[in-house]
Design an enzyme around this catalytic site. Sequence first.
Site, mmCIF file in Angstrom:
data_model
loop_
_atom_site.group_PDB
_atom_site.id
_atom_site.type_symbol
_atom_site.label_atom_id
_atom_site.label_comp_id
_atom_site.label_asym_id
_atom_site.label_seq_id
_atom_site.Cartn_x
_atom_site.Cartn_y
_atom_site.Cartn_z
ATOM 1 C CB ILE A 64 -0.945 0.128 1.231
ATOM 2 C CG1 ILE A 64 -1.773 -1.026 1.308
ATOM 3 C CG2 ILE A 64 -1.628 1.395 1.309
ATOM 4 C CD1 ILE A 64 -2.417 -1.482 2.560
ATOM 5 C CG HIS A 66 0.299 3.517 4.499
ATOM 6 N ND1 HIS A 66 -0.879 2.974 4.540
ATOM 7 C CD2 HIS A 66 1.380 2.566 4.332
ATOM 8 C CE1 HIS A 66 -0.497 1.579 5.163
ATOM 9 N NE2 HIS A 66 0.647 1.316 4.884
ATOM 10 C CE LYS A 269 -0.186 2.451 9.074
ATOM 11 N NZ LYS A 269 1.132 1.940 8.893
ATOM 12 N NE ARG A 330 3.476 -4.802 10.926
ATOM 13 C CZ ARG A 330 2.469 -5.970 10.778
ATOM 14 N NH1 ARG A 330 2.987 -7.152 11.384
ATOM 15 N NH2 ARG A 330 1.312 -6.006 10.356
ATOM 16 C CB ILE A 354 12.819 0.875 7.289
ATOM 17 C CG1 ILE A 354 14.019 1.790 7.626
ATOM 18 C CG2 ILE A 354 11.973 1.730 6.262
ATOM 19 C CD1 ILE A 354 13.972 3.256 7.945
ATOM 20 C CB CYS A 419 2.540 -18.733 -15.845
ATOM 21 S SG CYS A 419 1.359 -18.309 -14.284
ATOM 22 C CB CYS A 459 4.407 -22.364 -14.954
ATOM 23 S SG CYS A 459 4.181 -21.648 -13.248
#
Length: 492
Positions: A64, A66, A269, A330, A354, A419, A459
């Site tokens: 995302i 943000h 979140k 994280r 980070i 694929c 595949c």
Amino acid sequence: MVKTPSPCLNPSAQGTPSYDVVIIGCGVSGANIARRLSAYRLRVAVVEKAADVSFGTSKANSGIIHGGFHHPKKYLKSRLEIQGNWMFDRLHQELGFPFKRCGIIVAALHEDEMKAVEHLYWQGRENGALGLELCSRERLLSLEPQLSPEVVGGLYAPAGGIIEPYRFVFALVESALTNGVHLYTNWKVVDAHWNTEKKEWRLVNQEGGSLSARFVVNAAGLYADEVSRLFGAEEYIITPRKGEYFLLDRLTPVRPERVVFPVPSALSKGMLVIPTVEGTVLVGPTADPALSKEDVATTAEHLDIILEAGKRLVPGLNRNDVITTFAGLRPVLGEDFYIEPSTKVPSLIHVAGIQSPGLTASPAIGEYVKDLLKAAGLELTEKPDWNPCLPPRPQARNLSPYEWDDLVQNDPAWGHLVCRCETVTEAEIVEAIRQGHTTLDGIKYFTRAQMGRCQGAFCTYKIIKILMRETGMSYEEITKHGETSQILRGAL
Ligand SMILES: Cc1cc2nc3c(=O)[nH]c(=O)nc-3n(C[C@H](O)[C@H](O)[C@H](O)COP(=O)(O)OP(=O)(O)OC[C@H]3O[C@@H](n4cnc5c(N)ncnc54)[C@H](O)[C@@H]3O)c2cc1C
């Protein structure tokens, strides 16, 4: 004919090559820093312990971009989030990775959650987030008809977006290499020595190979604390916090148009429903302590919790649409990013802790670190011939039949579908290999082959055969993601 990968990928250097800047870690932070520095007349290298770039936290997240309302302005991460978000349109134009500003919704399911929604609205306004809207129930349902009818109102952030995170890293790295940066993969920094006379660091890898650097950037993600210790720099501890996800098939009838968040708690979140930029749907993530920095196991118990949480927001979600599960870690170090020069040792910049919104903030992290290096004495002279753009790269699934046919006329490999779930041709697999992606996961992230409903059942063997033909590797040398992850052993 096999085209050799860029000479800047794993350069076979004798002795100890010397650089102005060496960046440790090639996730989204390291890649952005490398690409930003590639605009200057500098010798820059990135070293990555994994077999390919983006194999750390940057490969497994929500993808995302943000909207700039989740964190208060006092945090560096909040300011870099806003700046990073604004930088994506231009980067998308220059580099062509999948990105869409689909917008983000925060949905309140009870009146008493609206206070928290209003808080997010004013926080976002203060941060400088563009276009935020406080929404009634009707407005929210008109923006996202898949939402639960229980919704009472919420927030709309039109500047939020979605991205394929590993493709973003690949594009940044390709751009950096095109502009002269060197990348060394399978290069784990295990030791570092400061040479006072020459005023430079000597970095040593697991095989005794070495590089020297006037400046070092520690962008080692979950391992930034261990890298800091190797330099005798600041002592800190990075804790892994796990996020588990469900991935739903692109054929699910309930793919929302926008990212749908619940009202956040003090800790996270929350668990969301995320339309991915390539057409599938993610549900998650959890936020739990991990057992180790390598613990990416998923559990049925957590996945039930995730599905229930997702269904509260988008009731049509169905377990039958689940095609796989995965987890990301994280790198947690307090509340904020830690991006600062070391005060203990010379010429080392920490880019640590980070966690989210690191992906969103990453282009701004590149700018910020460039400025820190300049303040620390690195001379920045622009290259007049810096090329910010990558050539467009066709993908069979996005072509009209006429465009596809034209490609087949020039190269029959475009006519060979490898694929079926994600419509990936042999020509695209070969291109991935020529760009240096020689593990099954590297090819998967570059092309999406193995990412669909059958998860590679159809595949994988075809990709192995193409890899063997293009690289000369034996089947025993082919791995899922490097090191000891061989998938075929002994006689076939
Ligand atoms: C579950 C989850 C969801 C998230 N969702 C979002 C989101 O939606 N939006 C968002 O903005 N952010 C999100 N994030 C945050 C984002 O993914 C991270 O901030 C970002 O990927 C961190 O990138 P990095 O380059 O700093 O670290 P990494 O990607 O981990 O890169 C560090 C690299 O350093 C290498 N390395 C380590 N030690 C050494 C060594 N000794 N020598 C050489 N190399 C080394 C590693 O192999 C690794 O490749 C999420 C994170 C998680 C886990």
